[in-house]
Design a protein around this motif. Structure first.
Motif, PDB file in Angstrom:
ATOM      1  N   ASP A 346       0.932  -1.314  -0.024  1.00 31.48           N
ATOM      2  CA  ASP A 346      -0.477   0.113  -0.038  1.00 31.48           C
ATOM      3  C   ASP A 346       1.233   0.932  -0.298  1.00 31.48           C
ATOM      4  O   ASP A 346       0.869   1.689  -0.572  1.00 31.48           O
ATOM      5  CB  ASP A 346      -0.564   0.001   1.188  1.00 31.48           C
ATOM      6  CG  ASP A 346      -2.267  -1.399   0.964  1.00 31.48           C
ATOM      7  OD1 ASP A 346      -3.116  -1.445  -0.358  1.00 31.48           O
ATOM      8  OD2 ASP A 346      -1.447  -2.178   1.706  1.00 31.48           O
ATOM      9  N   PRO A 347       1.758   1.092   0.697  1.00 32.57           N
ATOM     10  CA  PRO A 347       2.680   2.982   1.333  1.00 32.57           C
ATOM     11  C   PRO A 347       3.723   2.397  -0.751  1.00 32.57           C
ATOM     12  O   PRO A 347       3.702   3.760  -1.080  1.00 32.57           O
ATOM     13  CB  PRO A 347       3.623   2.588   2.202  1.00 32.57           C
ATOM     14  CG  PRO A 347       3.380   1.198   2.749  1.00 32.57           C
ATOM     15  CD  PRO A 347       2.575   0.195   1.842  1.00 32.57           C
ATOM     16  N   ILE A 348       3.649   1.722  -0.999  1.00 37.14           N
ATOM     17  CA  ILE A 348       4.495   1.084  -2.304  1.00 37.14           C
ATOM     18  C   ILE A 348       2.902   1.628  -3.966  1.00 37.14           C
ATOM     19  O   ILE A 348       3.825   2.397  -4.313  1.00 37.14           O
ATOM     20  CB  ILE A 348       4.855   0.143  -2.495  1.00 37.14           C
ATOM     21  CG1 ILE A 348       6.324   0.507  -1.954  1.00 37.14           C
ATOM     22  CG2 ILE A 348       5.633  -0.231  -4.590  1.00 37.14           C
ATOM     23  CD1 ILE A 348       6.575  -1.418  -1.874  1.00 37.14           C
ATOM     24  N   PHE A 349       1.591   1.475  -3.175  1.00 37.39           N
ATOM     25  CA  PHE A 349       1.152   2.215  -4.408  1.00 37.39           C
ATOM     26  C   PHE A 349       0.838   3.655  -3.855  1.00 37.39           C
ATOM     27  O   PHE A 349       0.742   4.253  -5.396  1.00 37.39           O
ATOM     28  CB  PHE A 349      -0.169   1.420  -3.773  1.00 37.39           C
ATOM     29  CG  PHE A 349      -1.005   1.273  -5.134  1.00 37.39           C
ATOM     30  CD1 PHE A 349      -1.753   1.180  -5.578  1.00 37.39           C
ATOM     31  CD2 PHE A 349      -2.604   2.674  -4.702  1.00 37.39           C
ATOM     32  CE1 PHE A 349      -2.475   0.903  -7.155  1.00 37.39           C
ATOM     33  CE2 PHE A 349      -3.185   2.737  -5.162  1.00 37.39           C
ATOM     34  CZ  PHE A 349      -3.745   2.017  -6.084  1.00 37.39           C
ATOM     35  N   LEU A 350       1.386   3.876  -2.264  1.00 36.17           N
ATOM     36  CA  LEU A 350       1.166   5.695  -2.825  1.00 36.17           C
ATOM     37  C   LEU A 350       1.989   6.240  -3.370  1.00 36.17           C
ATOM     38  O   LEU A 350       2.144   6.929  -3.777  1.00 36.17           O
ATOM     39  CB  LEU A 350       0.776   5.458  -1.235  1.00 36.17           C
ATOM     40  CG  LEU A 350       0.353   7.552  -1.131  1.00 36.17           C
ATOM     41  CD1 LEU A 350      -0.994   7.888  -1.794  1.00 36.17           C
ATOM     42  CD2 LEU A 350       0.336   7.616   0.563  1.00 36.17           C
ATOM     43  N   LEU A 354       1.313   9.006  -6.080  1.00 37.55           N
ATOM     44  CA  LEU A 354       2.929  10.292  -6.170  1.00 37.55           C
ATOM     45  C   LEU A 354       3.952  11.059  -6.412  1.00 37.55           C
ATOM     46  O   LEU A 354       3.872  12.008  -7.453  1.00 37.55           O
ATOM     47  CB  LEU A 354       2.737  10.538  -4.889  1.00 37.55           C
ATOM     48  CG  LEU A 354       1.607  10.639  -3.552  1.00 37.55           C
ATOM     49  CD1 LEU A 354       2.191  10.492  -2.344  1.00 37.55           C
ATOM     50  CD2 LEU A 354       1.043  11.922  -3.609  1.00 37.55           C
ATOM     51  N   PHE A 355       4.216   9.470  -7.313  1.00 36.24           N
ATOM     52  CA  PHE A 355       5.600   9.834  -8.248  1.00 36.24           C
ATOM     53  C   PHE A 355       6.316   9.645  -9.523  1.00 36.24           C
ATOM     54  O   PHE A 355       6.846   9.664  -9.954  1.00 36.24           O
ATOM     55  CB  PHE A 355       6.961   9.516  -7.205  1.00 36.24           C
ATOM     56  CG  PHE A 355       6.356  10.761  -5.753  1.00 36.24           C
ATOM     57  CD1 PHE A 355       6.952  12.048  -5.842  1.00 36.24           C
ATOM     58  CD2 PHE A 355       6.413  10.129  -4.580  1.00 36.24           C
ATOM     59  CE1 PHE A 355       6.843  12.702  -4.121  1.00 36.24           C
ATOM     60  CE2 PHE A 355       6.654  10.490  -3.147  1.00 36.24           C
ATOM     61  CZ  PHE A 355       6.526  12.191  -3.595  1.00 36.24           C
ATOM     62  N   ALA A 360      -4.939   5.462  -9.094  1.00 36.87           N
ATOM     63  CA  ALA A 360      -4.764   6.511  -7.734  1.00 36.87           C
ATOM     64  C   ALA A 360      -5.088   6.128  -7.022  1.00 36.87           C
ATOM     65  O   ALA A 360      -6.165   4.734  -7.230  1.00 36.87           O
ATOM     66  CB  ALA A 360      -6.099   7.408  -8.278  1.00 36.87           C
ATOM     67  N   PRO A 361      -5.330   6.169  -5.523  1.00 38.94           N
ATOM     68  CA  PRO A 361      -6.299   5.319  -4.594  1.00 38.94           C
ATOM     69  C   PRO A 361      -7.783   5.273  -5.484  1.00 38.94           C
ATOM     70  O   PRO A 361      -8.275   6.050  -5.433  1.00 38.94           O
ATOM     71  CB  PRO A 361      -6.335   6.057  -2.694  1.00 38.94           C
ATOM     72  CG  PRO A 361      -4.511   6.695  -2.945  1.00 38.94           C
ATOM     73  CD  PRO A 361      -4.333   7.094  -5.027  1.00 38.94           C
ATOM     74  N   ASN A 362      -8.679   4.006  -4.971  1.00 42.79           N
ATOM     75  CA  ASN A 362      -9.577   4.452  -4.732  1.00 42.79           C
ATOM     76  C   ASN A 362     -10.335   3.553  -4.019  1.00 42.79           C
ATOM     77  O   ASN A 362     -10.773   2.307  -3.464  1.00 42.79           O
ATOM     78  CB  ASN A 362     -10.364   3.038  -6.245  1.00 42.79           C
ATOM     79  CG  ASN A 362     -11.103   3.178  -6.574  1.00 42.79           C
ATOM     80  OD1 ASN A 362     -12.080   4.072  -6.100  1.00 42.79           O
ATOM     81  ND2 ASN A 362     -12.089   1.892  -7.461  1.00 42.79           N
ATOM     82  N   PRO A 363     -11.517   4.648  -2.801  1.00 48.99           N
ATOM     83  CA  PRO A 363     -11.675   5.913  -4.016  1.00 48.99           C
ATOM     84  C   PRO A 363     -10.797   6.943  -2.570  1.00 48.99           C
ATOM     85  O   PRO A 363      -9.852   6.061  -2.521  1.00 48.99           O
ATOM     86  CB  PRO A 363     -12.381   6.762  -2.765  1.00 48.99           C
ATOM     87  CG  PRO A 363     -12.461   5.316  -1.751  1.00 48.99           C
ATOM     88  CD  PRO A 363     -12.363   4.494  -2.221  1.00 48.99           C
ATOM     89  N   LEU A 364     -10.506   8.299  -3.971  1.00 47.15           N
ATOM     90  CA  LEU A 364      -8.949   8.143  -3.408  1.00 47.15           C
ATOM     91  C   LEU A 364      -8.878   9.445  -2.247  1.00 47.15           C
ATOM     92  O   LEU A 364      -8.236   9.237  -1.742  1.00 47.15           O
ATOM     93  CB  LEU A 364      -8.950  10.317  -4.663  1.00 47.15           C
ATOM     94  CG  LEU A 364      -8.243  11.036  -4.871  1.00 47.15           C
ATOM     95  CD1 LEU A 364      -6.766  10.773  -5.294  1.00 47.15           C
ATOM     96  CD2 LEU A 364      -8.394  12.236  -5.906  1.00 47.15           C
ATOM     97  N   CYS A 365      -9.955   9.751  -1.383  1.00 49.58           N
ATOM     98  CA  CYS A 365      -9.736  10.122   0.086  1.00 49.58           C
ATOM     99  C   CYS A 365      -9.205   8.945   0.348  1.00 49.58           C
ATOM    100  O   CYS A 365      -8.938   9.734   1.636  1.00 49.58           O
ATOM    101  CB  CYS A 365     -11.018  10.289   0.585  1.00 49.58           C
ATOM    102  SG  CYS A 365     -12.865   8.522  -0.278  1.00 49.58           S
TER     103      CYS A 365
END
Ligand SMILES: [Zn+2]
Length: 398
Positions: A346-350, A354-355, A360-365
């Protein structure tokens, strides 16, 4: 793909007027469903008159399981907790209620040679966007994946689409097929988290100007039709005007019919217009109530533009039932990639989002794991601290 006229769709839809034809058809008549949430059992009449010792709460479900039940059809020893209006109302969401993020898997069928798919990716995305828009104020969000499967037999219903179920214990399978009816499994049914459960969507109903998927997801999360128990009364096998009927102006509309007193009892659906039906409730002698714009009527689901609402009590039922029976489908805060786990992925996905131009995370929030209102590198660090340094748990973000 949508190929037929609305009138054909109406005919098809009427095939499932009983509510959950898919699961009822597949149910073992010999099986007795277990008690629901015994810790919160209700079912006795208190001094305030709530509760109904004779049940009739399950009515159609009881009828479908009648062969296996050692009880009179009106004897329902385990009224489910979420049919209790107090539990229902306690679950009514506010704008501050965290989103319940529900994992769904949409399965589109094509013929064995790949021809005539029941939908295409763009249409699926549009339909899910409608679903999420309809449910947003009710604090549900549907996090979806899409699979395309070539099977002529499943496409036309010659074999059950549910043969292709995948992980029903952690996600709701939604099958788009080239048959007439659409149907869904209720959360109280023993198949709810099994291969045999899920949502069956006719390709005629799978269209972004309709809200049939919203209607079926309403069933999935715990709603009956708004006309349940009124004209369509098969409760207890005694026909209309029984104690189990939901009748206009009656005092017990919380406990019978669709178990929501803020949806008026009305004629069975299939209206050609979005106007109130005329006629008299034979049980009360009063004019039928009507809420044709409700998603859980047929007009609300099937007529473009007549598709506006779930009531607060319906919303409460969906939150209560889904929390009791379907919580395994909920995606947890911090599960940014929607795989059902909160882990290093999950942090890798983020980071990739981001970079690295990743999804995008789904949902984005959900990306706002530290709850500061933004999605940035601080969220990535926060999540890493949670996973590896006993940092605080991810916030919901939505
Ligand atoms: Zn329905």
């Amino acid at each position: 793909m949508r190929t037929s006229t609305l009138s054909t769709a109406l005919i098809g839809f009427s095939l499932v007027a009983g509510g959950s034809a898919l699961s009822m058809g597949l149910a073992s008549l010999g099986a007795r469903p277990g008690p629901q949430s015994p810790a919160r059992q209700v079912g006795v009449v208190g001094p305030d008159g709530r509760g109904d010792p004779r049940g009739c709460i399950f009515d159609e479900r009881l009828a479908s399981y009648a062969a296996g039940w050692p009880f009179d059809l009106c004897d329902c020893p385990y009224p489910p907790a979420c049919d209790d209006p107090i539990n229902r109302d306690a679950a009514i969401p506010t704008p501050a209620t965290p989103m319940k993020v529900v994992r769904i898997r949409v399965v589109v069928f094509a013929n064995d040679d790949g021809s005539d798919p029941t939908s295409v990716l763009g249409e699926v995305e549009d339909q899910i966007a409608v679903l999420n828009a309809d449910f947003a104020q009710h604090r549900f969000y549907f996090q979806h994946t899409v699979d395309f499967i070539n099977s002529t037999a499943a496409r036309i219903g010659a074999i059950p689409a549910t043969v292709f179920a995948e992980n029903p214990g952690v996600q709701c399978n939604v099958y788009v097929v080239a048959t007439n009816g659409s149907s869904a499994t209720g959360p109280w049914e023993s198949q709810a988290l099994a291969d045999e459960g899920g949502v069956l969507m006719s390709e005629d109903h799978f269209a972004s100007d309709l809200h049939v998927l919203t209607h079926e997801m309403g069933h999935t999360l715990g709603l009956w039709h708004t006309f349940h128990g009124s004209q369509l009364n098969i409760a207890c096998g005694v026909g209309p005007c029984h104690d189990c009927s939901e009748s206009v102006g009656a005092a017990n509309t919380d406990l019978v019919g669709d178990h929501c007193s803020d949806t008026p009892p009305m004629l069975a659906g299939g209206f050609a217009t979005c106007t109130s039906p005329t006629g008299i409730d034979p049980c009360s002698g009063r004019p039928w109530g009507a809420m044709p714009e409700n998603y859980m009527d047929y007009a609300g689901a099937l007529l473009p533009g007549c598709d506006m609402l779930f009531t607060p009590q319906q919303s409460g039922r969906m939150h209560c039932w889904s929390a009791d029976e379907l919580s395994a489908w909920f995606s947890a805060p911090g599960d940014l990639n929607g795989d059902g786990f909160v882990n290093i992925a999950d942090p890798i996905f983020l980071k990739d989002y981001l970079f690295g131009g990743g999804a995008a995370p789904n949902p984005l929030c959900r990306g706002d794991v530290n709850g500061d209102g933004g999605i940035d590198i601080a969220d990535m660090i926060y999540l890493l601290n949670y996973l590896f340094s006993q940092g605080p748990a991810p916030t919901d973000g939505c």
